[in-house]
Write an enzyme that holds these catalytic residues in place. Structure first.
Site, PDB file in Angstrom:
ATOM      1  N   ASP A  48    -124.699  27.384 -22.097  1.00 13.39           N
ATOM      2  CA  ASP A  48    -125.174  26.166 -22.758  1.00 13.39           C
ATOM      3  C   ASP A  48    -125.067  26.409 -24.256  1.00 13.39           C
ATOM      4  OD1 ASP A  48    -126.515  23.630 -23.150  1.00 13.39           O
ATOM      5  OD2 ASP A  48    -128.338  24.746 -23.604  1.00 13.39           O
ATOM      6  N   SER A  49    -125.262  25.357 -25.029  1.00 10.36           N
ATOM      7  CA  SER A  49    -125.302  25.526 -26.479  1.00 10.36           C
ATOM      8  C   SER A  49    -126.490  26.396 -26.895  1.00 10.36           C
ATOM      9  CB  SER A  49    -125.436  24.159 -27.148  1.00 10.36           C
ATOM     10  OG  SER A  49    -126.660  23.565 -26.747  1.00 10.36           O
ATOM     11  N   CYS A 111    -124.546  22.340 -19.594  1.00  6.29           N
ATOM     12  CA  CYS A 111    -124.677  21.548 -20.815  1.00  6.29           C
ATOM     13  C   CYS A 111    -123.925  20.241 -20.611  1.00  6.29           C
ATOM     14  CB  CYS A 111    -124.065  22.347 -21.979  1.00  6.29           C
ATOM     15  SG  CYS A 111    -124.015  21.450 -23.537  1.00  6.29           S
ATOM     16  N   GLU A 190    -134.919  24.008 -29.237  1.00  9.53           N
ATOM     17  CA  GLU A 190    -134.292  25.314 -29.452  1.00  9.53           C
ATOM     18  C   GLU A 190    -135.255  26.281 -30.185  1.00  9.53           C
ATOM     19  OE1 GLU A 190    -130.982  27.549 -28.889  1.00  9.53           O
ATOM     20  OE2 GLU A 190    -131.396  25.733 -27.810  1.00  9.53           O
ATOM     21  N   CYS A 222    -129.699  15.718 -21.000  1.00 11.50           N
ATOM     22  CA  CYS A 222    -129.404  16.930 -21.765  1.00 11.50           C
ATOM     23  C   CYS A 222    -130.267  18.025 -21.163  1.00 11.50           C
ATOM     24  CB  CYS A 222    -129.768  16.715 -23.237  1.00 11.50           C
ATOM     25  SG  CYS A 222    -129.813  18.222 -24.236  1.00 11.50           S
ATOM     26  N   HIS A 224    -131.665  20.487 -22.328  1.00 11.79           N
ATOM     27  CA  HIS A 224    -132.851  20.891 -23.098  1.00 11.79           C
ATOM     28  C   HIS A 224    -134.080  20.037 -22.742  1.00 11.79           C
ATOM     29  CE1 HIS A 224    -130.003  23.047 -25.696  1.00 11.79           C
ATOM     30  NE2 HIS A 224    -131.028  23.577 -26.360  1.00 11.79           N
TER      31      HIS A 224
HETATM   32  N1  DGL Z   1    -128.141  21.194 -23.738  1.00 14.47           N
HETATM   33  C1  DGL Z   1    -127.030  20.418 -24.118  1.00 14.47           C
HETATM   34  C2  DGL Z   1    -126.782  19.249 -23.208  1.00 14.47           C
HETATM   35  O1  DGL Z   1    -127.085  19.302 -22.042  1.00 14.47           O
HETATM   36  C3  DGL Z   1    -126.730  20.112 -25.539  1.00 14.47           C
HETATM   37  C4  DGL Z   1    -127.730  20.190 -26.593  1.00 14.47           C
HETATM   38  C5  DGL Z   1    -127.064  20.315 -27.927  1.00 14.47           C
HETATM   39  O2  DGL Z   1    -126.622  21.433 -28.223  1.00 14.47           O
HETATM   40  O3  DGL Z   1    -126.935  19.326 -28.650  1.00 14.47           O
HETATM   41  O4  DGL Z   1    -126.231  18.256 -23.623  1.00 14.47           O
END
Ligand code: DGL
Length: 306
Positions: A48-49, A111, A190, A222, A224
C-alpha cells in the site's frame, strides 16, 4: 496513559479475536466461511502507499494464518491519492519487483488508488503472477442501500480513474452515487494518531456533504479509512451502513492461493512456511512496527525498503 489508548477499536485486542464493531458496520460472514481453512507454503506480497493496507493484511492474517505475509508500506512516497498516475505506476512496479525478489508467489495490491492506476501495468509486467487488486465496494453498497443512495469516500486518484468510472457504470444501477474525494484523510491516518480533534474535523468535513445527500450506505473506498470507521460512523449517524472490501480481497486471495498451491508439487526438502510476517517501509520502519503492534496486536520488526 492506558495501553489501549490510541488503538483503533477495529483492531484493539488479540490479533485473531473477532472484530467487534458498531452493528451498522458490514463485515460479511467472517467466521462462517469454509475458506478460513489454513493455507501453508504460500508467500503473499502485499503493498500500500502506507499503513492503510494493514486493514487488508489483518483480514489475510485471519483467513490464512499459515501463509507467510510480506508487507511493503510505501510511506516515504505517500499519499498516492494526490499523485499522478505515472508516479503511482512507477512505484507499484518497483515494489512488485522487490516483493518478487523476496519470493512472493502472489501479489495483493492493498490500495484502491494503486489498483486503479497500476493493476493493468502490473498484470502486463507479470503475466504469470496471480494479482489481487482492491476497488471500492460499490456493488455490495448498492445492494445494501434501502433508499438507493450511496456515498463513496475515496482518494481523488481513485475517483478520477477510468477504472472507477467503469465500476459506477457496471454496478451503480439505479442508485444515486455521491462521490466524496477525501484529500488529506489518508495522510492524517498515516500519522498513526486516530482520534485527534483535527482528524475528527477532517472526517466531519467529508461526511457533511454525504449526510446532506441523505445517503444510507457509505463505501470506504480507501484502505486507510477502516481505521477511522468509528469516526465516520459517528459522523454519519447510526442509520448509515459502512462497507469495507478488505474481507472480499482476503477471500479472493485465498481462492488464488489455493489454485496456485494446487499446481505445485510439494518438495520433501522444503518445510511449509510457518505463517511469518516480514515488513518494509520506505518511510520510518520503526513507526511501521509500532503501528502494526498497536493496530493489529502483532509483533514484527520492519526494515527499511532498499
Ligand atoms: N490506501 C490507499 C487507497 O486505498 C491510498 C491512500 C493514499 O496514499 O492516498 O486508496
Amino acid at each position: 496513559m492506558n495501553a489501549d489508548e490510541g488503538k483503533s477499536p477495529l483492531f484493539a485486542g488479540a490479533p485473531r479475536a473477532p472484530v467487534t464493531f458498531d452493528t451498522h458496520y458490514t463485515m460479511p460472514d467472517r467466521l462462517s466461511d469454509p475458506s478460513l481453512s489454513p493455507i501453508g507454503g504460500v508467500r503473499i506480497g502485499v503493498f500500500d502507499s502506507g499503513v492503510g493496507g494493514l486493514s487488508v493484511l489483518r483480514a489475510l492474517r485471519e483467513r490464512m494464518p499459515e501463509a507467510e505475509l510480506l508487507y511493503v508500506a510505501d510511506s516515504g512516497y505517500a499519499p498516492y491519492g494526490e499523485k499522478t498516475d505515472a508516479f503511482v505506476v512507477e512505484r507499484s512496479l518497483a515494489i512488485a519487483r522487490f516483493l518478487l525478489e523476496q519470493g512472493a508467489d502472489l501479489l495483493v495490491v492493498a490500495c484502491n488508488t494503486a489498483t486503479a492506476a497500476a493493476v493493468h501495468a502490473l498484470r502486463e509486467a507479470h503475466p504469470s503472477l496471480p494479482i489481487v487488486g482492491i476497488e471500492p465496494g460499490l456493488k455490495p453498497a448498492v445492494a445494501l442501500s434501502a433508499r438507493g443512495r450511496v456515498g463513496v469516500m475515496a482518494t481523488t486518484g481513485t475517483l478520477r480513474s477510468a477504472r472507477f468510472r467503469q465500476l459506477v457504470e457496471r454496478h451503480g444501477g439505479q442508485a444515486q452515487v455521491h462521490l466524496q474525494p477525501c484529500p488529506g484523510l489518508a495522510a492524517a491516518i498515516e500519522t498513526g494518531d486516530l482520534d485527534t480533534p483535527a482528524l475528527r474535523e477532517l472526517v466531519e468535513t467529508f461526511c457533511a456533504p454525504l449526510r446532506a445527500a441523505e445517503v444510507d450506505t457509505v463505501v470506504l473506498g480507501c484502505t486507510h479509512y477502516p481505521f477511522v470507521a468509528p469516526l465516520i460512523a459517528q459522523a454519519m449517524g447510526p442509520a448509515v451502513t459502512l462497507v469495507d472490501t478488505s474481507e472480499a480481497v482476503a477471500r479472493q486471495t485465498v481462492r488464488l492461493a489455493t489454485a496456485r498451491l494446487a499446481g505445485r508439487t510439494p518438495s520433501p526438502h522444503t518445510s511449509p512456511l510457518a505463517g511469518g510476517m516480514r515488513l518494509w517501509s520506505s518511510g520510518d520502519p520503526d513507526r511501521l512496527s509500532s503501528t502494526v503492534h498497536r493496530w493489529l496486536g502483532l509483533e514484527a520488526q520492519a526494515s527499511r525498503l532498499p
